[in-house]
Every structure is written in C-alpha cells, then in structure tokens.
Design a protein around this motif. Structure first.
Motif, PDB file in Angstrom:
ATOM      1  N   ILE A  52      12.732   3.135   9.341  1.00 21.86           N
ATOM      2  CA  ILE A  52      11.111   3.836   9.954  1.00 21.86           C
ATOM      3  C   ILE A  52      10.931   2.277   8.381  1.00 21.86           C
ATOM      4  O   ILE A  52      11.212   2.387   7.512  1.00 21.86           O
ATOM      5  N   HIS A  53      10.000   2.015   9.242  1.00 21.17           N
ATOM      6  CA  HIS A  53       9.080   0.517   8.102  1.00 21.17           C
ATOM      7  C   HIS A  53       7.845   0.802   8.998  1.00 21.17           C
ATOM      8  O   HIS A  53       6.954   0.786   9.873  1.00 21.17           O
ATOM      9  N   SER A  54       6.484   0.760   7.893  1.00 20.97           N
ATOM     10  CA  SER A  54       5.251   0.982   8.131  1.00 20.97           C
ATOM     11  C   SER A  54       4.691  -0.169   6.807  1.00 20.97           C
ATOM     12  O   SER A  54       5.752  -0.385   5.321  1.00 20.97           O
ATOM     13  N   HIS A  55       3.206   1.000   6.581  1.00 22.32           N
ATOM     14  CA  HIS A  55       2.712   0.607   5.481  1.00 22.32           C
ATOM     15  C   HIS A  55       2.034   1.241   4.879  1.00 22.32           C
ATOM     16  O   HIS A  55       1.743   2.727   5.245  1.00 22.32           O
ATOM     17  N   LEU A  56       1.467   1.358   3.165  1.00 23.58           N
ATOM     18  CA  LEU A  56       0.542   2.883   2.847  1.00 23.58           C
ATOM     19  C   LEU A  56       0.298   2.293   1.573  1.00 23.58           C
ATOM     20  O   LEU A  56       1.145   1.142   0.717  1.00 23.58           O
ATOM     21  N   ALA A  57      -1.024   3.520   1.622  1.00 22.90           N
ATOM     22  CA  ALA A  57      -1.821   3.087   0.413  1.00 22.90           C
ATOM     23  C   ALA A  57      -1.350   1.179  -0.638  1.00 22.90           C
ATOM     24  O   ALA A  57      -1.728   0.722  -1.315  1.00 22.90           O
ATOM     25  N   GLU A  58      -2.286   0.279   0.467  1.00 25.50           N
ATOM     26  CA  GLU A  58      -2.059  -1.128   0.179  1.00 25.50           C
ATOM     27  C   GLU A  58      -3.792  -1.530  -0.097  1.00 25.50           C
ATOM     28  O   GLU A  58      -3.665  -1.730  -1.441  1.00 25.50           O
ATOM     29  N   ASN A  59      -5.122   0.000   0.412  1.00 28.68           N
ATOM     30  CA  ASN A  59      -6.610  -1.029  -0.020  1.00 28.68           C
ATOM     31  C   ASN A  59      -6.869   0.374  -0.095  1.00 28.68           C
ATOM     32  O   ASN A  59      -7.363   0.988   0.348  1.00 28.68           O
ATOM     33  N   HIS A  60      -8.889   0.313  -0.834  1.00 27.46           N
ATOM     34  CA  HIS A  60      -9.046   1.146  -1.017  1.00 27.46           C
ATOM     35  C   HIS A  60     -10.252   1.369   0.053  1.00 27.46           C
ATOM     36  O   HIS A  60      -9.958   2.897   0.577  1.00 27.46           O
ATOM     37  N   ALA A  61     -10.216   0.413   0.933  1.00 23.23           N
ATOM     38  CA  ALA A  61     -10.954   1.192   1.892  1.00 23.23           C
ATOM     39  C   ALA A  61     -10.829   1.376   3.181  1.00 23.23           C
ATOM     40  O   ALA A  61     -10.524   2.221   4.131  1.00 23.23           O
ATOM     41  N   GLU A  62      -8.425   1.078   3.519  1.00 26.01           N
ATOM     42  CA  GLU A  62      -7.764   1.807   4.145  1.00 26.01           C
ATOM     43  C   GLU A  62      -7.737   3.324   3.920  1.00 26.01           C
ATOM     44  O   GLU A  62      -7.503   3.941   4.949  1.00 26.01           O
ATOM     45  N   ILE A  63      -7.742   3.426   3.004  1.00 22.37           N
ATOM     46  CA  ILE A  63      -7.162   4.977   2.003  1.00 22.37           C
ATOM     47  C   ILE A  63      -7.624   5.418   2.653  1.00 22.37           C
ATOM     48  O   ILE A  63      -8.083   7.011   2.684  1.00 22.37           O
ATOM     49  N   ALA A  64      -9.257   5.160   2.109  1.00 20.71           N
ATOM     50  CA  ALA A  64     -10.709   6.277   2.824  1.00 20.71           C
ATOM     51  C   ALA A  64     -10.584   6.709   4.264  1.00 20.71           C
ATOM     52  O   ALA A  64     -11.002   7.100   4.578  1.00 20.71           O
ATOM     53  N   TRP A  65     -10.339   5.175   4.876  1.00 19.77           N
ATOM     54  CA  TRP A  65     -10.432   5.776   6.181  1.00 19.77           C
ATOM     55  C   TRP A  65      -9.378   6.636   6.908  1.00 19.77           C
ATOM     56  O   TRP A  65      -9.344   7.338   7.646  1.00 19.77           O
TER      57      TRP A  65
END
Ligand code: GUN
Ligand code: ZN
Length: 439
Positions: free
Chosen positions: A232-245
C-alpha cells in the motif's frame, strides 16, 4: 568451490550492513573489507569476505574483476518516487497543492498514451540506474497504461521494482479521474498480471486522502485485505494546508493517519511518504501496525513542507528509509538524498551518521519494503544488485578521500560531494547495467 561458468568475482573495498548502525558506534552493524571479495553465481551472492581468505577457496581459472579507488555497496533502494514526474523535476512553484495543480497534473495527463509512458519509464529507469538505484517503490499515474509501461521496462532490465496505478476519483482534473469502481477494476487487473511476476510487485496506490472518496478508500482497503502481500503506497502529513484540507474532508477522523486507518490501509508493507507532521498517537499507531515511512528530504526542502523528525521517529521505533520523491525531490541520486537528510537532521540539532545514511539507502530501504531477504546486503543468497562507487570520481572527491582517515569520513565525503559521476557501475543480478551518457 566447484567450477561454475557463471561465477563472477569482484575484488575491492566492500561495505554492507547487517543491522541499523545508529550513531555509528556499533561495529557489529556492518562488515567492511578494505580488500574484499564478492563472489557471485547465477546472479546471487555466494560469498563476501576478505580477499586474503576467500581467494584460496576459488579455482585459479575464475577471472577476478579488480575495482581500484572504489567501494562496492549493495544497490540503493528509493522508497518513494513518481516516475511520471521525471519531466517536471525542478518546476518552481508555491507549496504542495499549487505545485500539484500547476505542474504535476498537466504532466501526468499525458500518461494515457502508452508510447509516452514507455518513453518516460525508460528515461526514469535509466536515470535511477545511473544514480545507483536498483529497487524503488514507484507511483504511476491514474492510467493503467502508465503502470503497464513501467513494469514492462523494469522487466526488460530484470529489476526488482514495485509500482502501482494511482487511485484518484475527486479533486483533480477530469482527465485524471477514475471512479471507485474503475480504479478497483484496473488495480485488480494490474495486480493479477504483474504482482510477483519475475522481480515485480504491485502497490495499491491511493494518491492521498484528498483525492480519493470514502468509497474509493474503502475499496482500496478491501483489495488490500484480499491480497495481504501487496504493498500500500500513499502520502501522509506532508504540508499544513494539505492537513487542514483532509481535516475538512474527513471530520470524523482523529487525524490524517486515522483516515487511512479507518479504511484498513495501515499494515506491514504499507508505506507513506513524508510523515512530517504527526503526533504521538499517530506514531504509535504506525509502529503497532507495522506501517512504514518514506523520508523525502530533498522534496521536503524543495516544497518547503517541513523537517522529518528522525530522533522522534527513532524514539518511537518508527521504521523509515530514504526516498527521492522525484519530481518534488530535486535529484534521482541517493547520495544527494543522503546529503539533504543530513542537513534536515542538522537543522533540528540532530545527527545522521554517514554509516546510518548508507544503511538507510541500502538495507534500511530493503527492510522498509520487506525485501531484506532478497536485496540490500551482501549476505549469501541475496540477489547481486550492487554498485561500484568511484572514490576518485572527481578531482575534489579524489583529493578529499585521500585525506579521509576513517570509513565514516570517506562515506561523508561521498554523500557530500557525490552525484551520478560517483556511480562507476551498477550491477543487476551480477550483470553491468548502468546506462552511460553519450560522451
Ligand atoms: N501528495 C499528493 N500527491 C503528491 C505528489 O505527487 N507529490 C508530493 N510530494 N506529494 C503529493
Ligand atoms: Zn510523492
């Protein structure tokens, strides 16, 4: 040792790891032979040790390739890279979400064309090999053809590679959108065709929680449960605006990580890129589920995303390794990635020992991917993917290496000054494979 026509013997300085060397003070974590011998038969390591004792076990007729001013190490492992972003590397922009919209999505839209996908897959794989990377965990695009192309090229080159089709059914351009049903159908078809074929593995690849509906993440979780040995491969907790979204999109979830958890997407062989902005509960949950992190230092600096906290990760026992994350990452080279990782540690008053940097790029990467029984070290029986690092690659490297008093200092010089010129040769299953630039 019996006479065997497919035996190949390499002589030179050798370094490989047996476990994490941590702060470098554990001499049992690695083996270093200043004059070593690597014996390979039928593409696998048969023996690795001092030349003085091993030479006597070989018949006189076996040819020995001698590597001078060199260090032989296992092939590098890149634990997160986007092959379709090869041609957008170095695209300046704002931070993650704008950069994706401005540069990444337009480039990825072209990968429905199998000829384009094949062309970029070749360029990317050549670039990886020129930089000494022999195994990678790779994002395709939403198009099935993108993954078909990548696997076909990887199979031609006999590489151990992991790839998957991006799942993305919302918050992206129409041309890049699948649906929960079509994404599941295409992933299943690719998985059935490629997973465990030759040296290839499949990864279920939701881009990130923002671009998959709950229905799509649920389908990904069901597929993962059905095929426990796929990645399983994805992205997580990279950027503050992303996290807020993500918090707006999934108000019921305790955290970004919890979104994936709710859909059954945390486990062994689940690898999440970045993992910068996590809390204690998240880190504990990653460790207890066996979920791993890909630390992408050049990307995190390029996009201004933040600093991966190595010491906190270590304190929790989080499993992580190094990754380029091209095209947000600024280099295909793991040497440059090690240098950036060192700098990320420094910015936090932490220390990345050069032995540990080389561990994270070899055995550490293999362990993160659960492949350490096949690659990542020179233990006998491992597949013979290895590199010849050139200690005289440039006048400056040669001069600086000459004054290095310890192995650690020599490695520090390589990771500080080295680039693809320091990769003299890349061997795949014992055969030379580095793609040379036309001179
Ligand atoms: N998050 C979602 N997609 C991407 C991507 O392509 N690159 C990076 N760095 N982060 C992402
Ligand atoms: Zn990425």
């Amino acid at each position: 040792m019996s006479r065997n026509l497919s035996v190949a013997v390499h002589r030179g300085a050798l370094l490989h790891f047996l476990r994490d060397p941590g702060d470098g003070s554990d001499p049992g974590a690695y083996e270093y032979f200043a004059d070593g011998l690597l014996v390979i038969a039928s593409g696998r390591i048969v023996a690795c040790g001092p030349a003085s004792s091993l030479l006597a076990t070989l018949p006189d007729s076996v040819p020995v390739t001698v590597h001078r001013d060199a260090l032989l190490v296992p092939g590098f492992v890149d634990s997160h890279v986007h092959y379709p972003q090869t041609e957008v590397i170095g695209s300046s922009g704002r931070q993650l979400l704008d950069w994706l919209a401005d540069h990444v999505f337009p480039a990825e839209a072209r990968f429905g064309d199998p000829a384009h996908a094949r062309d970029v897959a070749r360029v990317c794989i050549d670039e990886l090999l020129r930089n000494g990377t022999t195994t990678a965990l790779v994002f395709g695009t939403v198009h099935r053809a993108s993954v078909e192309a990548f696997f076909a090229v990887a199979a031609e080159r006999r590489l151990r590679m992991i790839c998957g089709k991006v799942l993305m059914d919302r918050h992206c351009p129409e041309t890049l959108r699948d649906s929960a049903e079509s994404g599941d159908h295409d992933s299943r078809a690719l998985l059935e065709r490629w997973h465990r074929r030759e040296r290839l593995h499949y990864a279920i690849t939701p881009r990130f929680a923002a671009t998959s509906s709950a229905a799509q993440l649920a389908a990904a979780g069901r597929l993962a449960a059905e095929f426990p040995d796929v990645y399983i491969h994805s992205h997580l907790a990279e950027n503050h605006a992303e996290i807020a979204w993500i918090a707006e999109l999934f108000p019921e979830a305790r955290s970004y990580l919890d979104v994936y958890d709710r859909f059954g997407l945390l486990r062994e062989r689940a690898i999440y890129a970045h993992c910068i902005h996590l809390d204690e509960t998240d880190r504990r949950r990653m460790v207890s589920t066996g979920t791993g992190a890909a630390f992408c230092p050049t990307s995190n600096l390029f996009l201004g995303s933040g600093l991966f906290n190595l010491d906190v990760g270590d304190a929790f026992g989080l499993r992580y390794a190094l990754a380029t994350d091209v095209g947000a990452g600024t280099s295909f080279g793991m040497l440059q990635t090690m240098a950036a990782a060192y700098q990320v540690a420094q910015l936090q008053q932490q220390r990345l020992h050069p032995l540990r940097a080389f561990y994270l790029a070899t055995l550490g990467g293999a362990r993160l991917l659960g492949l350490d029984d096949r690659i990542g070290s020179f233990r006998s029986g491992r597949e013979a993917d290895f590199l010849v690092l050139d200690l005289a690659a440039t006048p400056l490297i040669a001069r600086r290496t000459a004054s290095a008093r310890t192995l650690a200092e020599q490695l520090m010089v390589l990771m500080t000054l080295g680039d693809d010129r320091a990769i003299r040769e890349t061997f795949i299953l014992g055969e030379p494979a580095k793609t040379r630039l036309p001179s």
